[in-house]
Design an enzyme around this catalytic site. Structure first.
Site, PDB file in Angstrom:
ATOM      1  N   LYS A   8      24.176 -18.948  48.684  1.00  0.00           N
ATOM      2  CA  LYS A   8      22.977 -18.737  48.131  1.00  0.00           C
ATOM      3  C   LYS A   8      22.323 -19.968  47.720  1.00  0.00           C
ATOM      4  O   LYS A   8      21.098 -20.269  47.941  1.00  0.00           O
ATOM      5  CB  LYS A   8      23.108 -17.704  46.697  1.00  0.00           C
ATOM      6  CG  LYS A   8      23.705 -16.481  47.155  1.00  0.00           C
ATOM      7  CD  LYS A   8      23.591 -15.422  45.768  1.00  0.00           C
ATOM      8  CE  LYS A   8      24.412 -16.095  44.731  1.00  0.00           C
ATOM      9  NZ  LYS A   8      25.885 -15.754  44.727  1.00  0.00           N
ATOM     10  N   ARG A  83      20.792 -10.097  39.100  1.00  0.00           N
ATOM     11  CA  ARG A  83      22.103  -9.814  39.219  1.00  0.00           C
ATOM     12  C   ARG A  83      22.614  -8.560  38.580  1.00  0.00           C
ATOM     13  O   ARG A  83      23.523  -7.956  39.137  1.00  0.00           O
ATOM     14  CB  ARG A  83      23.054 -10.931  38.606  1.00  0.00           C
ATOM     15  CG  ARG A  83      23.542 -11.982  39.332  1.00  0.00           C
ATOM     16  CD  ARG A  83      24.428 -12.753  38.510  1.00  0.00           C
ATOM     17  NE  ARG A  83      25.468 -13.644  39.188  1.00  0.00           N
ATOM     18  CZ  ARG A  83      25.103 -14.929  39.720  1.00  0.00           C
ATOM     19  NH1 ARG A  83      24.010 -15.297  39.352  1.00  0.00           N
ATOM     20  NH2 ARG A  83      26.154 -15.565  40.078  1.00  0.00           N
ATOM     21  N   ARG A 118      34.965 -26.207  46.700  1.00  0.00           N
ATOM     22  CA  ARG A 118      33.443 -26.634  46.452  1.00  0.00           C
ATOM     23  C   ARG A 118      33.744 -27.718  45.360  1.00  0.00           C
ATOM     24  O   ARG A 118      34.408 -27.608  44.543  1.00  0.00           O
ATOM     25  CB  ARG A 118      32.736 -25.440  45.854  1.00  0.00           C
ATOM     26  CG  ARG A 118      31.520 -25.593  45.370  1.00  0.00           C
ATOM     27  CD  ARG A 118      30.456 -24.543  45.341  1.00  0.00           C
ATOM     28  NE  ARG A 118      30.856 -23.616  44.379  1.00  0.00           N
ATOM     29  CZ  ARG A 118      30.058 -22.333  44.472  1.00  0.00           C
ATOM     30  NH1 ARG A 118      29.144 -21.996  45.093  1.00  0.00           N
ATOM     31  NH2 ARG A 118      30.140 -21.613  43.388  1.00  0.00           N
ATOM     32  N   ARG A 151      33.648 -26.986  39.136  1.00  0.00           N
ATOM     33  CA  ARG A 151      33.147 -26.009  38.269  1.00  0.00           C
ATOM     34  C   ARG A 151      34.238 -25.516  37.602  1.00  0.00           C
ATOM     35  O   ARG A 151      35.218 -25.039  38.128  1.00  0.00           O
ATOM     36  CB  ARG A 151      32.014 -25.287  38.860  1.00  0.00           C
ATOM     37  CG  ARG A 151      30.710 -25.842  38.672  1.00  0.00           C
ATOM     38  CD  ARG A 151      29.711 -24.990  39.477  1.00  0.00           C
ATOM     39  NE  ARG A 151      29.908 -23.552  39.365  1.00  0.00           N
ATOM     40  CZ  ARG A 151      28.938 -22.860  40.155  1.00  0.00           C
ATOM     41  NH1 ARG A 151      27.855 -23.212  40.816  1.00  0.00           N
ATOM     42  NH2 ARG A 151      29.115 -21.529  39.707  1.00  0.00           N
ATOM     43  N   ARG A 162      34.737 -13.159  38.840  1.00  0.00           N
ATOM     44  CA  ARG A 162      33.502 -13.181  39.480  1.00  0.00           C
ATOM     45  C   ARG A 162      33.239 -12.239  40.346  1.00  0.00           C
ATOM     46  O   ARG A 162      32.183 -11.587  40.816  1.00  0.00           O
ATOM     47  CB  ARG A 162      32.834 -14.720  39.733  1.00  0.00           C
ATOM     48  CG  ARG A 162      33.018 -15.540  38.687  1.00  0.00           C
ATOM     49  CD  ARG A 162      32.794 -17.103  38.853  1.00  0.00           C
ATOM     50  NE  ARG A 162      31.527 -17.296  39.585  1.00  0.00           N
ATOM     51  CZ  ARG A 162      31.402 -18.309  40.381  1.00  0.00           C
ATOM     52  NH1 ARG A 162      32.481 -19.320  40.509  1.00  0.00           N
ATOM     53  NH2 ARG A 162      30.282 -18.607  41.111  1.00  0.00           N
TER      54      ARG A 162
END
Ligand code: AMP
Length: 205
Positions: A8, A83, A118, A151, A162
């Site tokens: 996203k 969300r 990531r 992160r 998540r």
């Protein structure tokens, strides 16, 4: 819309540059607040670290404040908001007219592979991936030369939470926007470039 790691943020940034409109990423805003120890940041930190959603009121307030800024006058991309159904209804109540809800589809197994690779710039929030989008500056950000970090919420256990939160709280928005005739969806492709190509086609840009 899309599960964590669907791309996203990456796609939002590419498209917002193409259209010269800002991307408003609630995740980026919240991480920045945490980094700067603001009162919002202090309240949000625990939720972010554990991969839970921050309370609706908090994000609704942040987004409403952001959308009245001048650079939003010609449109914007909302990345990671709404969300929940409550957030989507709050946008409608505030007369925020969403033209398209774009869903990037991805399976859970691919999410895990993606997120663990990531790397995020600790200074400017640019994102890279050790396999699909390595930084040309190695362990530093190719945009601002900041240090690349993993992160806190990209750790495997947090990612699983998540995903659970996504399926429970965010997926109902698919029907919400389908019912309103606003939903468009794209299957996640092999490369970032291909996904961008399909999105631009779907959006007619
Ligand atoms: P993201 O970068 O979009 O994956 O967001 C990172 C984290 O910020 C999420 O796991 C949530 O803790 C929080 N967050 C971002 N956007 C929202 C939102 N719209 N509602 C609630 N929490 C959010």
């Amino acid at each position: 819309m899309g599960a964590p790691g669907a791309g996203k943020g990456t796609q939002a940034k590419i498209i917002s540059e193409k259209l010269s409109i800002p991307t408003i990423s609630t995740g980026d805003i919240l991480r920045e607040a945490v980094k700067n120890h603001t009162s919002v940041g202090l309240k949000a930190k625990g939720y972010l670290d554990e991969g839970n959603l921050v309370p609706d009121d908090m994000v609704i307030g942040i987004v409403k404040e952001r959308l009245v800024e001048k650079d939003c006058a010609n449109g914007y991309i909302l990345d990671g908001m709404p969300r929940t159904i409550v957030q989507a209804k709050a946008l409608e109540d505030a007369c925020v007219d969403i033209e398209t809800a774009l869903l990037i589809k991805i399976v859970d197994e691919e999410v895990i592979t993606r997120i663990t690779g990531r790397r995020t710039c600790g200074t400017c929030n640019a994102t890279f991936h050790i396999r699909t989008k390595p930084s040309k500056s190695g362990i530093r950000c190719e945009k601002c030369y900041g240090t690349l970090i993993i992160r806190e919420d990209d750790q495997p256990e947090t990612v699983k939470n998540r995903l659970r939160v996504y399926h429970e709280e965010t997926e109902p928005l698919i029907d919400f926007y389908k019912d309103r005739g606003k939903l468009k969806s794209v299957d996640n492709q092999d490369t970032i470039e291909k996904t961008t190509e399909v999105i631009l086609e779907i959006l007619g840009i």
